[in-house]
Design a protein around this motif. Sequence first.
Motif, PDB file in Angstrom:
ATOM      1  N   ARG B 143       0.821  -1.205   0.000  1.00 43.34           N
ATOM      2  CA  ARG B 143       0.000   0.000   0.000  1.00 43.34           C
ATOM      3  C   ARG B 143       0.853   1.251   0.000  1.00 43.34           C
ATOM      4  NH1 ARG B 143      -5.379  -2.064   2.944  1.00 43.34           N
ATOM      5  NH2 ARG B 143      -5.018  -4.210   2.392  1.00 43.34           N
ATOM      6  N   TYR B 144       1.920   1.263   0.805  1.00 42.66           N
ATOM      7  CA  TYR B 144       2.766   2.454   0.915  1.00 42.66           C
ATOM      8  C   TYR B 144       4.139   2.036   1.413  1.00 42.66           C
ATOM      9  CZ  TYR B 144       1.053   1.849   5.681  1.00 42.66           C
ATOM     10  OH  TYR B 144       0.717   1.313   6.888  1.00 42.66           O
ATOM     11  N   LEU B 153       2.769   6.606  -1.447  1.00 46.98           N
ATOM     12  CA  LEU B 153       1.914   5.554  -1.996  1.00 46.98           C
ATOM     13  C   LEU B 153       2.768   4.575  -2.800  1.00 46.98           C
ATOM     14  CD1 LEU B 153      -1.008   7.856  -3.151  1.00 46.98           C
ATOM     15  CD2 LEU B 153      -1.088   6.188  -1.277  1.00 46.98           C
ATOM     16  N   ASP B 154       2.559   3.292  -2.567  1.00 49.84           N
ATOM     17  CA  ASP B 154       3.326   2.271  -3.275  1.00 49.84           C
ATOM     18  C   ASP B 154       2.508   1.733  -4.457  1.00 49.84           C
ATOM     19  OD1 ASP B 154       5.396   0.540  -3.885  1.00 49.84           O
ATOM     20  OD2 ASP B 154       5.604  -0.199  -1.850  1.00 49.84           O
ATOM     21  N   GLY B 156       1.194  -1.029  -5.087  1.00 47.56           N
ATOM     22  CA  GLY B 156       0.013  -1.831  -4.784  1.00 47.56           C
ATOM     23  C   GLY B 156      -1.264  -1.011  -4.754  1.00 47.56           C
ATOM     24  N   THR B 157      -1.173   0.228  -4.291  1.00 43.87           N
ATOM     25  CA  THR B 157      -2.360   1.084  -4.231  1.00 43.87           C
ATOM     26  C   THR B 157      -2.918   1.347  -5.632  1.00 43.87           C
ATOM     27  OG1 THR B 157      -1.760   2.125  -2.139  1.00 43.87           O
ATOM     28  CG2 THR B 157      -3.163   3.414  -3.617  1.00 43.87           C
TER      29      THR B 157
END
Lengths: 253, 253
Positions: B143-144, B153-154, B156-157
């Motif tokens: 996610r991050y 923010l990574d 995956g988001t």
Amino acid sequence: MGIEALFFDLSGVIYSGLRPVPGVVERVNALRRRGYCLRFVTNTASQSRDYVLNMLTGMGVALTPDELFTAPAVAAQWVRSHGYRPFLLVSPNVVGEFDGIARDDPDCVVLGDAGDALSYANLNRAFGLLLAGAPLVGIGYNRYYHDGEDMKLDAGTFVHALEWASGREAVIMGKPGADFFAAVVRSTGFAPQQCLMVGDDVFGDVEGALRAGLQACLVRTGKYREGDEGRIAGRFAVLDSAADVAPERVVAQ
Amino acid sequence: MGIEALFFDLSGVIYSGLRPVPGVVERVNALRRRGYCLRFVTNTASQSRDYVLNMLTGMGVALTPDELFTAPAVAAQWVRSHGYRPFLLVSPNVVGEFDGIARDDPDCVVLGDAGDALSYANLNRAFGLLLAGAPLVGIGYNRYYHDGEDMKLDAGTFVHALEWASGREAVIMGKPGADFFAAVVRSTGFAPQQCLMVGDDVFGDVEGALRAGLQACLVRTGKYREGDEGRIAGRFAVLDSAADVAPERVVAQ
């Protein structure tokens, strides 16, 4: 208790494209003459309230400004009433709704149909504010929309992404958000079950209204597709068009 | 059946920051001398395989290039083996992994740690490809992450956002993706339950490995936080550090 107030979605219900749906304007005006309280509710986040008001008036709908609820205007009212200073990720066309609200040192995120402003840098700034405790106000929660040429990602996808990343839940201003319906109901002075939402979107209009305690009516115009009435649970009316709305036949449940 | 292969996560397990975790390099090299098959697996999507390989070698880890599995390289291999032409949303540092793969007229989306390339326009282009049937390959599903200054923010988001908007499920290349673990297991010639994943991330490393049928060991270094071992279900070992790994004590289940 019977129906006292009627809420009409706009695009696909009152008009389709830029043309009125046949018979609907006459029906709406007749319902007003019969004493019903009327509200006009739209998620549109790319046009100002004044623009929408002028369009409805130009089509012959008799309405006063306080009967029109656009998602950005309701979001701005929510921000104002809570005393927040918003970081705005919205269309330039609706920034004016937030006039008079301080925006320095923001402690709240408002995310709408912001187009290219939905950059990695801006989303990270929003994410940082959420982690610091700022609430997230989503103008609508739709996944995508058709812009006339292509499918485009709608604000809801970015609101959902920020919710997923931060573990926080957004306040959705716009259908199907319960807070949004509650704001419109409050303006009527009636109870939710005395209000009838008329819309072409079985999720945003009908399911959202039912969840907020309203009555609902699905019309087979606009974005309606065959079988939509079977996609959700709950009791609601189905009509060919808003020109057929007969609130005296709906009994509050 | 006992453990035959050990998979080591890198950041937080072999090294922390840029310094080796005390005793781990010596332990890893000792396990190799005792005949264990070794794999080094990382989600890093901002550094090339060569860079990571040089860093490990510089710390004294004895390894051959085919023992190192980075998420972007495994994603590139997946794309290559399926004959897809990818639309790449990845860091410039890892574009080289996709050398030799045609990218005109794309029919596949690969999304990694792409920074400012994660623009509204590029995400819409990816969304359009997904609606036309292209698969989505996510390099990681986090996610991050913390970039040393702020939470960012990574990938995956954004992978999750595109899944939510399109109703499609991504192939996750990188932990905790089952396809990723399967690719590493396949390279060993052993069965999943003969492979032990050693990691500091209870979700990405441990839960992901268990779901893919591997054994797992959580180490209390790197991103480990008190109580992490209670956050997931399943049987796995917990050690203070990868310097304590003793595969002969793990019995395949």
